[in-house]
Motif scaffolding. Structure first.
Motif, mmCIF file in Angstrom:
data_model
loop_
_atom_site.group_PDB
_atom_site.id
_atom_site.type_symbol
_atom_site.label_atom_id
_atom_site.label_comp_id
_atom_site.label_asym_id
_atom_site.label_seq_id
_atom_site.Cartn_x
_atom_site.Cartn_y
_atom_site.Cartn_z
ATOM 1 N N HIS A 91 -67.435 -52.832 13.433
ATOM 2 C CA HIS A 91 -68.211 -53.957 13.714
ATOM 3 C C HIS A 91 -69.027 -53.490 14.923
ATOM 4 O O HIS A 91 -69.030 -52.483 15.479
ATOM 5 N N HIS A 123 -69.444 -54.495 18.014
ATOM 6 C CA HIS A 123 -68.980 -54.483 19.662
ATOM 7 C C HIS A 123 -69.290 -53.155 20.241
ATOM 8 O O HIS A 123 -69.329 -51.969 19.708
ATOM 9 N N GLU A 167 -72.855 -57.486 10.124
ATOM 10 C CA GLU A 167 -72.886 -56.690 11.609
ATOM 11 C C GLU A 167 -74.184 -56.209 12.046
ATOM 12 O O GLU A 167 -74.318 -55.909 13.245
ATOM 13 N N ALA A 217 -65.896 -60.876 15.258
ATOM 14 C CA ALA A 217 -67.206 -60.140 15.254
ATOM 15 C C ALA A 217 -67.883 -60.992 14.034
ATOM 16 O O ALA A 217 -67.129 -61.824 13.276
ATOM 17 N N TYR A 218 -69.115 -60.556 13.612
ATOM 18 C CA TYR A 218 -69.720 -61.151 12.151
ATOM 19 C C TYR A 218 -69.247 -61.047 11.112
ATOM 20 O O TYR A 218 -68.871 -61.823 10.289
ATOM 21 N N PRO A 235 -66.476 -57.836 10.105
ATOM 22 C CA PRO A 235 -65.734 -56.857 10.530
ATOM 23 C C PRO A 235 -65.214 -56.144 9.316
ATOM 24 O O PRO A 235 -64.779 -56.819 8.420
#
Length: 253
Positions: free
Chosen positions: A56, A58, A81, A122-123, A125
């Motif tokens: 993901h 981040h 992602e 997250a978008y 993951p």
């Protein structure tokens, strides 16, 4: 298959898996210079890395992606992602595709990569199971607030299990983190606790000499000893003893 932990923890995460001269990375969450240095320490040349697979977008999982441009490494991530990833040359971008609500496996020579859904804020993951033609199998699960049966099914049969044991819930609740941050960590879209990780491993370990790597430990809300003790106690209930039926390593680099 050879597994090397390049980085693990709140400061960044990166796993190297090597088979037959090909190395792939799962995440690239520390500076590219640090990744290159650690690879060399593991007797891996950076130009041996052919592909980087992102869980993901981040920062502690993508910070080192400039490595891809320098060494012309393919970068794989879900379509979701990719919304959070910039700076990767267009010709190196690869999309982890879906078909009938499942992710499509990816073959790289004698290595097969199987993406699967995880649960994080997250978008889109994912985690990964990786299998080599010699039958060896590894799985990597970072940031996820819970595990489910689909994840267990994909992780099953892995001789190398790289999984987060992020926190102790009591330590989180006693921390000086704002309540909103505490709630995020403890939620189904946060991170696995020691107990959740132990429960998942109870379902996965068969006593076949599996190698467990506990990763992504919080520096403030966990300790290596506590994480290890929690997992070992859970596996003893299943009749499995560390050093006899499986090996366990807590990684904090």
């Amino acid at each position: 298959m050879k597994v090397d932990i390049i980085a693990s923890g709140s400061g960044g995460n990166c796993i190297a898996l090597t088979h037959e001269g090909r190395t792939i990375l799962i995440d690239a969450g520390v500076a590219k210079t640090k990744i290159a240095k650690r690879l060399l320490e593991c007797n891996i040349r950076p130009d041996q890395v052919t592909d980087i697979f992102i869980t993901h977008a981040h920062g502690d999982h993508i910070k080192g992606l400039p490595l891809a441009n320098k060494y012309r490494i393919n970068v794989w991530a879900t379509d979701g992602e990719w919304k959070g990833i910039s700076g990767v040359d267009e010709d190196l971008r690869r999309v982890v595709e879906t078909r009938y609500s499942k992710y499509v496996s990816i073959q790289l020579g004698d290595i097969w990569v199987y993406p699967f859904k995880t649960h994080h804020d997250a978008y889109e993951p994912i985690g990964y199971a990786i299998e080599a033609d010699d039958g060896s199998r590894a799985c990597v699960v970072f940031d996820t607030g819970k595990y489910d049966q689909d994840m267990i099914d994909m992780m099953e049969g892995s001789i190398y299990i790289i999984i987060e044991a992020n926190h102790d819930p009591d330590m989180v609740e006693a921390s000086d983190y704002p309540l909103s941050v505490q709630s995020r960590i403890l939620s189904d879209l946060g991170h696995l606790s020691n107990e959740q990780t132990a429960e998942a491993l109870q379902k996965l370990i068969r006593g076949d000499g599996e190698r467990i790597y506990l990763t992504h430990l919080s520096s403030k809300n966990n300790s290596p000893i506590l994480a290890k003790m929690t997992v070992e106690a859970a596996l003893r209930k299943k009749g499995f003893i560390a050093g006899t039926h499986y090996e366990i390593e807590v990684v904090s680099t």
